[in-house]
Design a protein around this motif. Structure first.
Motif, PDB file in Angstrom:
ATOM      1  N   SER A 202       0.846  -1.188   0.000  1.00 31.28           N
ATOM      2  CA  SER A 202       0.000   0.000   0.000  1.00 31.28           C
ATOM      3  C   SER A 202       0.888   1.246   0.000  1.00 31.28           C
ATOM      4  N   ASP A 203       0.975   1.885  -1.170  1.00 30.62           N
ATOM      5  CA  ASP A 203       1.792   3.092  -1.321  1.00 30.62           C
ATOM      6  C   ASP A 203       0.948   4.265  -0.821  1.00 30.62           C
ATOM      7  N   GLU A 204       1.242   4.701   0.418  1.00 35.31           N
ATOM      8  CA  GLU A 204       0.429   5.726   1.069  1.00 35.31           C
ATOM      9  C   GLU A 204       1.154   7.074   1.117  1.00 35.31           C
ATOM     10  N   PHE A 234       8.689  11.072   2.970  1.00 37.09           N
ATOM     11  CA  PHE A 234       8.622  12.490   3.327  1.00 37.09           C
ATOM     12  C   PHE A 234       8.564  13.416   2.113  1.00 37.09           C
ATOM     13  N   SER A 235       8.671  12.852   0.887  1.00 39.50           N
ATOM     14  CA  SER A 235       8.777  13.689  -0.311  1.00 39.50           C
ATOM     15  C   SER A 235       7.574  14.602  -0.507  1.00 39.50           C
ATOM     16  N   LYS A 236       6.382  14.058  -0.354  1.00 32.01           N
ATOM     17  CA  LYS A 236       5.188  14.821  -0.724  1.00 32.01           C
ATOM     18  C   LYS A 236       4.582  15.528   0.496  1.00 32.01           C
ATOM     19  N   SER A 237       4.281  14.784   1.569  1.00 33.87           N
ATOM     20  CA  SER A 237       3.562  15.371   2.714  1.00 33.87           C
ATOM     21  C   SER A 237       4.395  16.416   3.434  1.00 33.87           C
ATOM     22  N   TRP A 243      15.454  15.234  -0.188  1.00 37.44           N
ATOM     23  CA  TRP A 243      16.099  14.713   1.016  1.00 37.44           C
ATOM     24  C   TRP A 243      16.231  13.204   0.966  1.00 37.44           C
ATOM     25  N   ARG A 244      15.503  12.567   0.096  1.00 42.08           N
ATOM     26  CA  ARG A 244      15.497  11.116  -0.108  1.00 42.08           C
ATOM     27  C   ARG A 244      15.259  10.371   1.206  1.00 42.08           C
ATOM     28  N   LEU A 245      13.998  10.343   1.592  1.00 44.02           N
ATOM     29  CA  LEU A 245      13.642   9.744   2.869  1.00 44.02           C
ATOM     30  C   LEU A 245      12.293   9.029   2.745  1.00 44.02           C
TER      31      LEU A 245
END
Ligand code: PLP
Length: 393
Positions: A202-204, A234-237, A243-245
């Protein structure tokens, strides 16, 4: 030279990148281009997040660190998911990675055997079928169609499950359609996963970028805890793309395997970004709700403006920051519409086929740009639309 791995020939790139490169070329030639092709918030992380990263570097948190992630961040993620998604997650179930895409990549590496089938939403994130093929799997699309309000159809999924099906990939809110899967749809999919003993990936990643409704994580349904891998980051929200996390929430027996894959690939994720991520999750300045409120304003304006362009129609997205526009009534192809928009009007957007066969009559626009920029983009597209209005007569 001996041949390279055959695995390379089954991988595919991302449509956004091709359009981006052409747009950059036009800009170098002096043209003005409005970039609505990339899936990247036009925000930056809040000040306390940047300060936490600087502090961490100064304190010497720039060493190798635990492979599964810094314990304080794993604990914070568990608390954050409890608070924002109403699910119970143990910190030991969290595996941090440099980006959500790598989490997805290693999750698929961990579960797939050659010939295994993976159900994926079409249109969907291009990495789903590509990575699946890369590990010898067979991607099996299920449609997100306008007749179903761009929701998955559990009957179609049921009909496509075979003895070789290993996993179902889900993505709500969805890139590129903005669909937030309904509780009823997710419940049916969870029942199917249980009945056929399937993993659910599930890609949330867009879970926080949602306009009004309540979010239901796949982990919250009966029997899902032992078969669901949540992929998030962390990329979108938190507007932290560079930062690649990212992280995976995995059933306990999978965690040591994901850690083994970490050891064999990235070793660990940068320690100072993980400390900054704790600050992002705490969100002491309310940056995420503020960003989402701004996206909602843009969505309302942009979708109603796009719906006035001749030949365009677009269902209001309930999450993420994409407009998924049906262009069938322009009388021409999505590729040609995108070409005209970019070359003649200086507006970059992506032909829907980049997201799967079901996307061939659609175009994806990102609305992660200011209201003024979006207004200007639609004005340019309106003007350029004379080209395809000619095509329909
Ligand atoms: N999953 C979806 C659905 C996405 O849209 C993206 C980025 O566009 C990713 C995963 C990758 O995220 P990350 O930047 O954390 O690798």
């Amino acid at each position: 030279m001996k041949p390279l791995s055959s695995r390379l020939s089954v991988l595919s790139g991302e449509g956004a990148l091709t359009v981006y490169l052409r747009a950059k070329e036009l800009e170098r030639a002096g043209r003005s281009v409005i970039h609505l092709e990339l899936g990247e918030p036009d925000f930056h992380p809040a000040e306390p997040v940047v300060a936490a990263m600087e502090r961490a570097v100064r304190e010497g948190k720039d060493r190798y660190c635990p492979m599964a992630g810094v314990p304080a961040l794993k604990k914070e993620i568990a608390a954050y998911l409890g608070r924002t998604r109403n699910i119970t997650v143990e910190p030991e179930s969290v595996v941090i990675a440099p980006g959500c895409k790598l989490s997805l990549f290693l999750a698929l590496m961990a579960i797939l055997e050659p010939g295994d089938e993976v159900l994926w939403p079409d249109p969907g994130f291009p990495g789903y079928p590509s990575i699946t093929r890369g590990f010898g799997g067979i991607p099996v699309p299920f449609g997100l169609e306008e007749k179903n309000k761009l929701q998955p159809d559990p009957d179609e999924i049921a009909a496509k499950i075979t003895p070789r099906t290993k996993a179902i990939l889900l993505n709500s809110p969805c890139n590129p359609t903005g669909t937030v899967y309904t509780d009823a749809v997710q419940r049916r999919i969870a029942e199917l996963a249980l009945q056929h003993d399937l993993y659910v990936l599930s890609d949330e990643i867009y879970a926080r970028i949602i306009y009004g409704q309540k979010y239901h994580s796949m982990l919250s349904y009966p029997g899902m805890a032992e078969r669901t891998l949540i992929i998030d980051g962390f990329s979108k929200s938190f507007a932290m793309t560079g930062w690649r996390l990212g992280y995976t929430i995995a059933p306990p027996e999978l965690v040591p395997h994901l850690v083994m894959l970490a050891i064999n690939s990235y070793t660990c994720t940068a320690e100072f970004t993980q400390y900054a991520a704790i600050e992002a999750l705490r969100d002491s300045t309310g940056a995420t709700p503020r960003m989402v409120a701004e996206f909602q304003k843009r969505r309302d304006q942009f979708i109603s403006d796009l719906n006035r362009v001749p030949g365009f129609h677009c269902i209001l997205p309930e999450g993420a920051f994409y407009a998924w526009v049906n262009i069938e009534e322009t009388g021409t192809t999505a590729e040609e519409v995108c070409r005209i928009m970019l070359e003649e009007a200086g507006v970059a957007a992506i032909p829907g086929a980049a997201f799967g066969d079901m996307g061939k009559n659609f175009v994806r626009f990102s609305f992660a740009s200011s209201t003024a920029t979006l207004k200007e983009a639609v004005a340019r597209v309106q003007k350029a639309s004379v080209a395809w209005q000619g095509a329909t007569v």
